[in-house]
Design an enzyme around this catalytic site. Structure first.
Site: not given
Length: 142
Positions: A65, A85, A92-94, A109, A111
């Site tokens: 963030e 925000g 969370h992959v690892r 994007h 805009g």
């Protein structure tokens, strides 16, 4: 391709801007801005781990963030607009247990009223730790 960020942006200014905030308290530090991305790192230490000794998912989300919000801020006229925000998600992959993780935000994007950022967070071995997407609302000041 048109550059997204100005080459005049100074890392020192970004790091000075975040002093005395949660961002600096957990050790987030901006490291690079190019024409197409912004990057920062956070240490995996007592400020950012959960009780099992792994990087806390909230620290990854705070890094994501921070990156997306700062990226949006660099694209607006702060005398006329501000950014907040709107939505963030993270996969969370690892796990990470030491060193630093580095996040890199790239635009999906841009805009008038929303910006969407993809943020990849990797460990020092360049392995994916977390992938996040942040939607930022661009609001006109009254």
């Amino acid at each position: 391709m048109t550059p997204l960020f100005s080459p005049d942006i100074k890392i020192e200014d970004l790091n000075a801007y975040i002093q005395d905030t949660m961002i600096s308290t957990i050790g987030i530090e901006f490291t690079q801005v190019t024409e197409s991305f912004i990057e920062a790192k956070v240490p995996v230490d007592s400020r950012t781990v959960q009780p099992y000794g792994l990087l806390h998912g909230g620290a990854s989300v705070a890094l994501a963030e921070t990156l997306g919000s700062m990226a949006s801020q660099l694209l607006i006229d702060e005398t006329k607009q501000y950014c907040v925000g709107l939505e963030i998600n993270a996969n969370h992959v690892r796990g990470a247990r030491s060193g630093f993780v580095v996040g890199r935000a790239k635009a999906i994007h841009i805009g008038r009223t929303t910006h969407i950022w993809s943020i990849e967070i990797k460990n020092e071995e360049d392995k994916l730790v977390c992938i996040s997407r942040l939607t930022v609302a661009v609001i006109n000041k009254k």
